[in-house]
Design an enzyme around this catalytic site. Sequence first.
Site, short mmCIF file in Angstrom:
data_model
loop_
_atom_site.label_atom_id
_atom_site.label_comp_id
_atom_site.label_asym_id
_atom_site.label_seq_id
_atom_site.Cartn_x
_atom_site.Cartn_y
_atom_site.Cartn_z
N GLU A 285 0.85 -1.20 0.00
CA GLU A 285 0.00 0.00 0.00
C GLU A 285 0.88 1.24 0.00
O GLU A 285 1.94 1.28 0.64
CB GLU A 285 -0.91 -0.01 1.23
CG GLU A 285 -1.92 1.11 1.29
CD GLU A 285 -2.90 0.94 2.45
OE1 GLU A 285 -3.36 1.96 2.99
OE2 GLU A 285 -3.20 -0.21 2.83
N ASP B 76 0.24 5.41 0.57
CA ASP B 76 -0.83 6.27 1.10
C ASP B 76 -0.54 7.75 1.04
O ASP B 76 0.54 8.21 1.44
CB ASP B 76 -1.06 5.97 2.59
CG ASP B 76 -1.70 4.62 2.85
OD1 ASP B 76 -2.23 4.02 1.92
OD2 ASP B 76 -1.66 4.19 4.02
N GLU C 205 -2.99 10.56 2.94
CA GLU C 205 -4.20 10.82 3.72
C GLU C 205 -4.16 12.27 4.20
O GLU C 205 -3.14 12.72 4.74
CB GLU C 205 -4.31 9.88 4.92
CG GLU C 205 -4.62 8.44 4.54
CD GLU C 205 -4.89 7.57 5.76
OE1 GLU C 205 -5.91 6.86 5.76
OE2 GLU C 205 -4.08 7.62 6.71
#
Length: 281
Positions: free
Chosen positions: A97, A99, A101
């Site tokens: 993953e 990311d 955010e």
Amino acid sequence: MFTCFTVISFLFMAAAAMAAGNFNQQFDTTWGDGRARVLQNGQLLTLSLDKTSGSGFKSKSQYLFGKIDMQLKLVPGNSAGTVTAYYLSSLGSAHDEIDFEFLGNLSGDPYILHTNVFTQGKGNREQQFYLWFDPTKDFHTYSVLWNPLSIILSVDGTPIREFKNMESKGIPYPKSQPMWIYSSLWNADDWATRGGLIKTDWSQAPFTASYRNFNAQACTWTSGSSSCSSSGSSSNSWLSQSLGSTGQGRIKWVQKNYMIYNYCTDTKRFPQGSPPECSMA
């Protein structure tokens, strides 16, 4: 709809870097009961959050390496308690993953850009930044360059973070699991703003984030094979792209002036010493 030929063709065209993606053709809204909306003939996508539900979308294609750009305009005003997530991920407990955010805040206080990299299900590689602009006033470009050499996260073309392939030194690296692109807008007021001290003000709902100008120069993964396996893949210069001295200098500038958390320097969290990639990078 894009045909296989169209997708592969646009991967190898230099002009594709400036092409605006069509959200109807390239993404599916996955949850939110109508709170995710595609507008302007596929050129704009909005996600909304209210007290009942947030919303999200997912790419139709999987990718195994790519240079992926998306322009976002974040929730304006009092966005405390909200999180806008934009990330790549595979599936399963040993997933990979990458990311972005965006943690909302009270009006006038800056957003926090939270980044992380998971390899084989293990994350704990958080770095957080303030941005050098107001991300709610206009669209800005957030990019992931993911190739066999490194993962580089950039904002408006300025690199902010690099995670190098250090498999030769025993550090796992995302290289074998194709990933989808996801995004979601959701309520996380138990942790997102000042550790959960500031709660979501539902009188400000609905909260809305907007997306446009998606572009993927990428290796799409279909039926166990990559579109970059063809003989023309050498024209994908991003597959071997790395940060030169200028890029390294820009990362140092960002991290000196705008980084607010780095797992590599969190001695309370890692009293036995920082993770091995921190000293090797």
